[in-house]
Design a protein around this motif. Structure first.
Motif, PDB file in Angstrom:
ATOM      1  N   SER A  42      38.110  45.924  41.392  1.00  0.00           N
ATOM      2  CA  SER A  42      36.894  45.098  41.312  1.00  0.00           C
ATOM      3  C   SER A  42      35.724  45.693  42.106  1.00  0.00           C
ATOM      4  CB  SER A  42      37.197  43.676  41.799  1.00  0.00           C
ATOM      5  OG  SER A  42      37.558  43.713  43.162  1.00  0.00           O
ATOM      6  N   TYR A  60      27.842  43.519  33.049  1.00  0.00           N
ATOM      7  CA  TYR A  60      28.199  42.106  33.159  1.00  0.00           C
ATOM      8  C   TYR A  60      28.824  41.579  31.862  1.00  0.00           C
ATOM      9  CZ  TYR A  60      27.665  37.096  33.973  1.00  0.00           C
ATOM     10  OH  TYR A  60      27.916  35.751  34.108  1.00  0.00           O
ATOM     11  N   GLN A  61      30.001  41.020  32.000  1.00  0.00           N
ATOM     12  CA  GLN A  61      30.772  40.469  30.865  1.00  0.00           C
ATOM     13  C   GLN A  61      31.155  41.505  29.810  1.00  0.00           C
ATOM     14  OE1 GLN A  61      29.032  36.726  29.541  1.00  0.00           O
ATOM     15  NE2 GLN A  61      29.903  35.719  31.336  1.00  0.00           N
ATOM     16  N   LYS A  65      37.928  43.065  32.765  1.00  0.00           N
ATOM     17  CA  LYS A  65      38.376  41.654  32.846  1.00  0.00           C
ATOM     18  C   LYS A  65      38.301  41.012  31.458  1.00  0.00           C
ATOM     19  CE  LYS A  65      37.286  37.068  34.542  1.00  0.00           C
ATOM     20  NZ  LYS A  65      36.646  36.425  33.373  1.00  0.00           N
ATOM     21  N   TYR A  92      34.274  40.328  39.221  1.00  0.00           N
ATOM     22  CA  TYR A  92      34.977  39.237  38.524  1.00  0.00           C
ATOM     23  C   TYR A  92      36.410  39.596  38.141  1.00  0.00           C
ATOM     24  CZ  TYR A  92      30.360  37.197  38.301  1.00  0.00           C
ATOM     25  OH  TYR A  92      29.136  36.682  38.655  1.00  0.00           O
ATOM     26  N   LEU A  95      39.486  37.605  39.209  1.00  0.00           N
ATOM     27  CA  LEU A  95      39.820  36.319  38.570  1.00  0.00           C
ATOM     28  C   LEU A  95      40.994  36.437  37.603  1.00  0.00           C
ATOM     29  CD1 LEU A  95      36.208  34.987  37.899  1.00  0.00           C
ATOM     30  CD2 LEU A  95      37.770  34.370  39.761  1.00  0.00           C
TER      31      LEU A  95
END
Ligand code: ATP
Ligand code: MG
Length: 255
Positions: A42, A60-61, A65, A92, A95
């Motif tokens: 991470s 991002y996104q 993950k 993230y 998570l």
């Protein structure tokens, strides 16, 4: 082709995992192999090293993950060069420890690379400095592991415990996981304690230890500043790792 999957790991911080994983990915791609580098930490350092971005915001996104949750890395693959592709990581990723989906949490990465495994010669995985679910996923998904050994006392103590994790991965779904070798890094030939630890590790683990030892060298450290693609000192930064790659290639079976 089917990719040979190699993880770089040790549950210890700052031992050269990311630098060696990134250099391996770059050098193998430079030799004409198709390489996918996957960041399972991470901290996103491998992402930064390969992409050249200091900031992880652009990913991002669109990271590992999301790829693990989706069950396939393919839509999340980024291109650094023709032969060098990567999947990014950001904060993230931790998570993923809370994943409660249909498949065992430890097999998420193995499943996610399954569809692209025929498209690469090598898939190289960087791991965080702990034995978290990311590291377990990397070991379950891999054919080989390169154990990183900084020639320092705490790193020496970490190896037997890491060996237990390898046994754990073998017992939990990846019986064929092999140790490619133990790579000594960040050695300082002027320090006697460094030399002694190196001797000790060679005595104990014998041929498992790569003959190449990576010294502490400023140009290697500065890779985090210059990267691979616009680096005025690329030759000094890569030359020792070229020997390591030759040795690595002689130790792993390509499929
Ligand atoms: N051979 C080397 N010579 C000089 N500096 C190096 C060398 N290898 C790595 N470094 C530097 O040492 C630091 C730690 O290296 P690296 O980030 O690769 O370790 P790591 O094991 O991935 O760390 P972490 O556990 O935080 O993920 C970095 O600043 C890196 O640039
Ligand atoms: Mg790292």
């Amino acid at each position: 082709m089917t990719a040979t999957v190699i993880t770089y790991s040790l549950q210890k911080g700052g031992v050269g995992k990311t630098t060696t994983c990134g250099l391996s990915a770059f050098l193998l791609s430079d030799m004409g192999y198709k390489v996918l580098a996957i960041d399972m930490d991470s901290q996103g350092n491998l992402t930064q090293l390969i992409s050249g971005y200091d900031d992880l915001e652009p990913f991002y996104q669109e990271t590992i993950k999301e790829a693990l949750e989706f069950g396939d890395v393919d839509p999340f693959i980024k291109v650094a060069s023709d032969n060098l592709h990567y999947v990014a990581a950001d904060d993230y990723l931790v998570l993923i420890a809370d994943y409660k989906g249909p498949i065992p949490k430890s097999t998420l990465l193995r499943k996610a690379i399954d569809k692209v495994i025929e498209e690469y010669d090598f898939i190289l995985i960087d791991t965080p400095p702990n034995l978290s679910i990311q590291t377990v996923n990397a070991l379950i998904a891999s054919d080989y592991v390169v154990i990183m050994f900084e020639t320092a006392k705490f790193s020496y103590n970490a190896i037997p415990r890491f060996m237990d994790s390898i046994t754990g991965a073998r017992d939990n779904g990846n019986p064929n996981l092999k140790i490619a070798g133990i790579l000594a890094t960040l050695s300082d030939s002027r320090r006697n304690d460094n030399k002694e630890l190196l001797e000790l590790i060679k005595e104990e683990y014998k041929d498992l230890v790569f003959k190449t030892t990576i010294p502490r060298r400023a140009a290697i450290g500065r890779l985090s500043v210059y990267g691979f693609f616009d680096n005025p000192e690329l030759r000094q930064a890569t030359e020792i790792h070229r020997d390591f790659i030759k040795e690595l290639l002689s130790r792993v079976t390509q499929k």
